[in-house]
Scaffold this active site. Structure first.
Site, PDB file in Angstrom:
ATOM      1  N   CYS A  57      74.996  37.787 -30.167  1.00  0.00           N
ATOM      2  CA  CYS A  57      75.632  37.762 -31.576  1.00  0.00           C
ATOM      3  C   CYS A  57      74.588  37.596 -32.648  1.00  0.00           C
ATOM      4  O   CYS A  57      74.644  36.723 -33.563  1.00  0.00           O
ATOM      5  CB  CYS A  57      76.520  36.409 -31.429  1.00  0.00           C
ATOM      6  SG  CYS A  57      77.757  36.577 -32.726  1.00  0.00           S
TER       7      CYS A  57
ATOM      8  N   VAL B 288      71.817  55.709 -30.436  1.00  0.00           N
ATOM      9  CA  VAL B 288      71.016  56.518 -31.059  1.00  0.00           C
ATOM     10  C   VAL B 288      71.670  56.957 -32.391  1.00  0.00           C
ATOM     11  O   VAL B 288      72.998  57.264 -32.570  1.00  0.00           O
ATOM     12  CB  VAL B 288      70.939  57.994 -30.143  1.00  0.00           C
ATOM     13  CG1 VAL B 288      70.157  59.030 -30.975  1.00  0.00           C
ATOM     14  CG2 VAL B 288      70.531  57.544 -28.653  1.00  0.00           C
TER      15      VAL B 288
ATOM     16  N   GLY C 295      72.339  54.967 -35.000  1.00  0.00           N
ATOM     17  CA  GLY C 295      73.138  53.887 -35.469  1.00  0.00           C
ATOM     18  C   GLY C 295      74.995  54.462 -35.473  1.00  0.00           C
ATOM     19  O   GLY C 295      75.496  55.006 -34.600  1.00  0.00           O
TER      20      GLY C 295
ATOM     21  N   LYS D 105      65.155  57.001 -27.925  1.00  0.00           N
ATOM     22  CA  LYS D 105      66.281  57.866 -28.285  1.00  0.00           C
ATOM     23  C   LYS D 105      66.123  59.525 -28.167  1.00  0.00           C
ATOM     24  O   LYS D 105      67.083  60.012 -27.862  1.00  0.00           O
ATOM     25  CB  LYS D 105      66.476  57.560 -29.829  1.00  0.00           C
ATOM     26  CG  LYS D 105      66.899  56.223 -30.272  1.00  0.00           C
ATOM     27  CD  LYS D 105      66.724  55.978 -31.869  1.00  0.00           C
ATOM     28  CE  LYS D 105      67.228  54.568 -32.086  1.00  0.00           C
ATOM     29  NZ  LYS D 105      66.958  54.057 -33.368  1.00  0.00           N
TER      30      LYS D 105
ATOM     31  N   GLY E 149      71.414  48.785 -39.002  1.00  0.00           N
ATOM     32  CA  GLY E 149      71.694  47.933 -39.785  1.00  0.00           C
ATOM     33  C   GLY E 149      73.050  47.333 -39.064  1.00  0.00           C
ATOM     34  O   GLY E 149      73.542  48.206 -38.531  1.00  0.00           O
TER      35      GLY E 149
HETATM   36  N1  LIG Z   1      69.708  46.256 -35.734  1.00  0.00           N
HETATM   37  C1  LIG Z   1      70.188  47.601 -35.841  1.00  0.00           C
HETATM   38  O1  LIG Z   1      70.116  48.331 -36.713  1.00  0.00           O
HETATM   39  C2  LIG Z   1      70.384  48.426 -34.473  1.00  0.00           C
HETATM   40  C3  LIG Z   1      70.234  47.841 -33.446  1.00  0.00           C
HETATM   41  N2  LIG Z   1      70.554  48.410 -32.269  1.00  0.00           N
HETATM   42  C4  LIG Z   1      70.333  47.669 -30.814  1.00  0.00           C
HETATM   43  O2  LIG Z   1      71.256  46.757 -30.642  1.00  0.00           O
HETATM   44  C5  LIG Z   1      70.675  45.735 -29.779  1.00  0.00           C
HETATM   45  C6  LIG Z   1      71.041  44.294 -30.658  1.00  0.00           C
HETATM   46  O3  LIG Z   1      70.055  44.444 -32.068  1.00  0.00           O
HETATM   47  P1  LIG Z   1      70.449  43.362 -33.088  1.00  0.00           P
HETATM   48  O4  LIG Z   1      71.605  42.826 -33.154  1.00  0.00           O
HETATM   49  O5  LIG Z   1      69.584  44.130 -34.271  1.00  0.00           O
HETATM   50  O6  LIG Z   1      69.065  42.291 -32.155  1.00  0.00           O
HETATM   51  P2  LIG Z   1      69.104  40.725 -32.645  1.00  0.00           P
HETATM   52  O7  LIG Z   1      67.752  40.173 -32.289  1.00  0.00           O
HETATM   53  O8  LIG Z   1      69.644  40.342 -34.327  1.00  0.00           O
HETATM   54  O9  LIG Z   1      70.396  40.287 -31.766  1.00  0.00           O
HETATM   55  C7  LIG Z   1      70.263  39.958 -30.427  1.00  0.00           C
HETATM   56  C8  LIG Z   1      70.811  38.748 -29.999  1.00  0.00           C
HETATM   57  O10 LIG Z   1      70.890  38.455 -28.670  1.00  0.00           O
HETATM   58  C9  LIG Z   1      70.675  37.236 -28.257  1.00  0.00           C
HETATM   59  N3  LIG Z   1      70.276  36.820 -26.800  1.00  0.00           N
HETATM   60  C10 LIG Z   1      69.000  37.184 -26.540  1.00  0.00           C
HETATM   61  N4  LIG Z   1      68.891  36.950 -25.053  1.00  0.00           N
HETATM   62  C11 LIG Z   1      70.084  36.358 -24.835  1.00  0.00           C
HETATM   63  C12 LIG Z   1      70.956  36.080 -23.758  1.00  0.00           C
HETATM   64  N5  LIG Z   1      70.365  35.937 -22.612  1.00  0.00           N
HETATM   65  N6  LIG Z   1      72.143  35.784 -23.690  1.00  0.00           N
HETATM   66  C13 LIG Z   1      72.955  35.800 -25.049  1.00  0.00           C
HETATM   67  N7  LIG Z   1      72.510  36.134 -26.052  1.00  0.00           N
HETATM   68  C14 LIG Z   1      71.094  36.737 -26.006  1.00  0.00           C
HETATM   69  C15 LIG Z   1      69.799  36.845 -29.250  1.00  0.00           C
HETATM   70  O11 LIG Z   1      69.551  35.502 -29.509  1.00  0.00           O
HETATM   71  C16 LIG Z   1      70.042  37.440 -30.531  1.00  0.00           C
HETATM   72  O12 LIG Z   1      70.887  36.592 -31.342  1.00  0.00           O
HETATM   73  C17 LIG Z   1      69.457  46.179 -29.386  1.00  0.00           C
HETATM   74  O13 LIG Z   1      69.519  46.761 -28.287  1.00  0.00           O
HETATM   75  C18 LIG Z   1      68.951  47.183 -30.593  1.00  0.00           C
HETATM   76  O14 LIG Z   1      68.204  48.013 -30.076  1.00  0.00           O
HETATM   77  C19 LIG Z   1      71.127  49.567 -32.156  1.00  0.00           C
HETATM   78  C20 LIG Z   1      71.450  50.283 -33.158  1.00  0.00           C
HETATM   79  C21 LIG Z   1      70.750  49.775 -34.513  1.00  0.00           C
HETATM   80  N1  LIG Z   2      65.384  49.492 -35.223  1.00  0.00           N
HETATM   81  C1  LIG Z   2      66.218  50.534 -35.016  1.00  0.00           C
HETATM   82  C2  LIG Z   2      67.551  50.282 -35.133  1.00  0.00           C
HETATM   83  C3  LIG Z   2      68.482  51.230 -34.748  1.00  0.00           C
HETATM   84  O1  LIG Z   2      68.614  51.903 -33.873  1.00  0.00           O
HETATM   85  C4  LIG Z   2      65.966  51.431 -36.225  1.00  0.00           C
HETATM   86  O2  LIG Z   2      65.142  51.238 -37.313  1.00  0.00           O
HETATM   87  O3  LIG Z   2      66.377  52.764 -36.297  1.00  0.00           O
HETATM   88 NA    NA Z   3      75.322  57.196 -33.076  1.00  0.00          NA
END
Ligand SMILES: NC(=O)C1=CN([C@@H]2O[C@H](COP(=O)(O)OP(=O)(O)OC[C@H]3O[C@@H](n4cnc5c(N)ncnc54)[C@H](O)[C@@H]3O)[C@@H](O)[C@H]2O)C=CC1
Ligand SMILES: N[C@@H](CC=O)C(=O)O
Ligand code: NA
Length: 430
Positions: A14, A134, A136, A207, A306
Site C-alpha cells: 500500500c 511497462v 505506467g 521493461k 506515478g
Molecule cells: N511508482 C511508480 O510510478 C510505478 C511503480 N511500479 C511498480 O509497482 C510496484 C510498487 O511500486 P511503488 O508503489 O512505487 O513502491 P512503494 O515502495 O511505494 O510501495 C511498496 C509497498 O510495499 C510494502 N511492502 C514491502 N514488502 C511487503 C510485504 N512483505 N508485505 C506487505 N507490504 C510490503 C512497502 O512497505 C511499501 O509500502 C513495484 O513493482 C514498482 O516497480 C510500476 C509502474 C510505476
Molecule cells: N521507476 C519507474 C516507475 C514506473 O515504471 C519509472 O521511473 O519509470
Molecule cells: Na502500461
C-alpha cells in the site's frame, strides 16, 4: 463463473501505487460493479507498517500477514504492488495455487521469472495481467498482445523509464543538477524503492525484456538486455547534443533481425534530433514506437510513472481479471512459440558520437581518422576545438556495428596523442 457474488480482491502493498489502487477500488465501486457485472470488494490489504495512517482504507482490512491473505480460498484476484523478487514471487505463486488471478506491476519479477509465472497461471486456470509493469498508464502491452496479435512486429523503440526521463529533461531544460533532479523524481513517486534500478537502467531493461518477449513471441530475460544507465551522462554531453541539434534520452530498443531469425534488446542513453517526436517527451512521460508489417508505425504516449496513472493501468487489468471470473473466460497466456535467440550487442548497428581529448598538434586528426578507417567505421563529421595545446575532437560516425566501434575506441585509447575518451554516445532516430 461467480453467479453475481461479490469478487474479492487482495491488495499486497500500500505504497505509492497500492494506496491509489485502494482509493480507486473504493471510490469507483459502483462503476466497477457495473462494468464487471458483480461488485468488486477489497478483502484485505497486506502492508509492512500497519501503524501508518492509510486514508480511505478500513483498518480491519489491514494485515501484515501477506502469506495468510493470499492463502484465503475466497480471494478472486490478488493485486501485487510490493515490488522486488521475494516475497512477491512466493505470494503470487500461492495466489495461483489457490485459484486467484494475479494483477502485478512488478517488471523486475516478470523479467526474471515471467515464464514460471505464466506456467503457474496456466496450471491453475488463472489470469496473469501486468499492463502497469511497462510504461505506467499507457495501454501498451494489451495492444501488443491483443490488437497486434495478427501482425508481425519488427521494432519497439521508446522511452520507458519516467525517472530518468525526468532527470535528463530537468538537466537539459532548466540546467538542474543530476542529484537535485533525482531527489525531485523520488519525491513525486516516480523512482523505484532503490532508485539505482532507474538510473542504472535496470528498470528500463526489465521493461525491454518484457516488451521484446511479447512483441516477438519469444522469451527475453533481463540478462539478455544490453544495459547502460544515465549515471555517466554529463552536462557536457547534453550541451554537445544541443550543438548537434539533438537531446539525450534513455532509450529502450527491441528489434527483430531483418532475416527474422534473432532479436536484440538494449537500453542506453542516445542522442536524438530535436525534431524527433521522442525529443519532446518531457518530465516522467513515456513514449513508445511500435513498427509492424501491416500496421506500420504506431506511437503510444502518456504518463509512465506515478501512483495515480499506474493505478489506472492496474484497475484496467483488475476489471479484465474480474470479468473473466464472472464469465468463466481466460485472458491471453504466454505466446513464446518463436523462441528466437538474442544476438549480442556487438552485432547492433548504430551511429556514434565520440568525444576525444587529444594533443593539439599537426597530424593528430589524420591519425585518429586512420584508426576509424582501419576498423571499417566511416566518419560522418568531425569538429575540433583547441584549448592550451590540447584539443577536443568530436567525431560522429555513419552506422557501424557496436563491436567495430568498441575496437576503434580500444585502439584510440592506446594512441599517445589521445589523452582520453571523454564520452561515447549512440545517435538514434535519424
Ligand atoms: N511508482 C511508480 O510510478 C510505478 C511503480 N511500479 C511498480 O509497482 C510496484 C510498487 O511500486 P511503488 O508503489 O512505487 O513502491 P512503494 O515502495 O511505494 O510501495 C511498496 C509497498 O510495499 C510494502 N511492502 C514491502 N514488502 C511487503 C510485504 N512483505 N508485505 C506487505 N507490504 C510490503 C512497502 O512497505 C511499501 O509500502 C513495484 O513493482 C514498482 O516497480 C510500476 C509502474 C510505476
Ligand atoms: N521507476 C519507474 C516507475 C514506473 O515504471 C519509472 O521511473 O519509470
Ligand atoms: Na502500461
Amino acid at each position: 463463473m461467480t453467479d453475481g457474488r461479490p469478487l474479492k480482491v487482495a491488495l499486497l502493498g500500500c505504497g505509492v501505487v497500492g494506496s491509489q489502487v485502494a482509493r480507486l477500488v473504493t471510490t469507483h465501486a459502483a462503476d466497477l460493479a457495473a462494468r464487471v457485472g458483480a461488485p468488486v470488494e477489497l478483502a484485505g490489504v497486506a502492508v509492512r507498517r500497519p501503524g501508518r495512517l492509510r486514508e480511505g482504507v478500513l483498518s480491519e482490512l489491514i494485515t501484515t500477514d501477506a502469506q495468510g491473505l493470499v492463502s484465503r480460498s475466497d480471494i478472486d484476484v490478488v493485486v501485487e504492488v510490493i515490488g522486488g523478487i521475494e516475497p512477491a514471487r512466493s505470494l503470487i505463486s500461492t495466489a495461483f495455487e489457490n485459484g486467484a488471478s494475479v494483477v502485478t506491476a512488478n517488471k523486475a519479477l516478470l523479467a526474471e521469472d515471467g515464464p514460471s509465472l505464466y506456467a503457474a497461471a496456466d496450471k491453475y486456470g488463472a489470469d496473469l495481467y501486468f499492463e502497469a509493469a511497462v510504461a505506467g498508464a499507457i495501454p501498451l502491452l494489451r495492444p501488443l498482445r491483443e490488437s497486434l496479435a495478427g501482425d508481425s512486429v519488427n521494432r519497439v523503440l521508446g522511452i520507458v523509464n519516467g525517472t530518468t526521463n525526468f532527470i535528463l529533461d530537468r538537466m537539459d531544460t532548466s540546467g538542474a543538477g543530476y542529484y537535485e533532479a533525482l531527489e525531485e523524481a523520488t519525491a513525486l513517486g516516480y523512482a523505484e524503492a532503490d532508485p539505482t534500478a532507474d538510473v542504472e537502467g535496470f528498470d528500463a531493461a526489465a521493461k525491454a525484456a518484457i516488451l521484446a518477449g511479447i512483441a516477438f513471441h519469444t522469451r527475453v530475460r533481463l540478462d539478455d538486455v544490453h544495459r547502460e544507465g544515465i549515471t555517466e551522462v554529463t552536462a557536457s554531453d547534453i550541451a554537445s547534443a544541443r550543438r548537434m541539434g539533438c537531446t539525450v534520452k534513455l532509450l529502450a530498443i527491441c528489434e527483430r533481425a531483418a532475416d527474422g531469425r534473432s532479436v536484440t534488446a538494449r537500453v542506453h542513453p542516445a542522442m536524438i534530433p530535436l525534431t524527433h517526436p521522442l525529443a519532446s517527451v518531457r518530465e516522467a512521460y513515456n513514449a513508445v514506437f511500435v513498427e509492424a508489417d501491416s500496421a506500420g508505425s504506431l506511437m503510444f504516449y502518456g504518463q509512465g510513472a506515478g501512483g495515480v496513472p499506474t493505478a489506472s493501468a492496474i484497475l484496467g487489468d483488475l476489471v479484465a481479471a474480474c470479468r473473466n471470473k464472472v464469465s468463466g473466460a481466460r485472458g491471453p497466456g504466454e505466446s513464446a512459440y518463436t523462441m528466437l535467440p538474442v544476438s549480442p550487442m556487438g552485432d547492433v548497428v548504430t551511429r556514434f558520437h565520440i568525444s576525444l581529448d587529444v594533443a593539439d598538434k599537426p597530424g593528430v586528426l589524420s591519425q585518429v581518422a586512420a584508426v576509424f578507417a582501419d576498423h571499417g567505421v566511416s566518419i560522418d563529421t568531425v569538429r575540433q576545438q583547441g584549448k592550451d595545446g590540447e584539443a577536443s575532437l568530436v567525431v560522429v560516425t555513419h552506422r557501424a556495428p557496436d563491436a567495430a566501434l568498441t575496437a576503434t575506441v580500444e585502439t584510440l585509447r592506446g594512441l599517445d596523442t589521445v589523452r582520453g575518451v571523454a564520452s561515447i554516445m549512440r545517435v538514434e532516430g535519424e
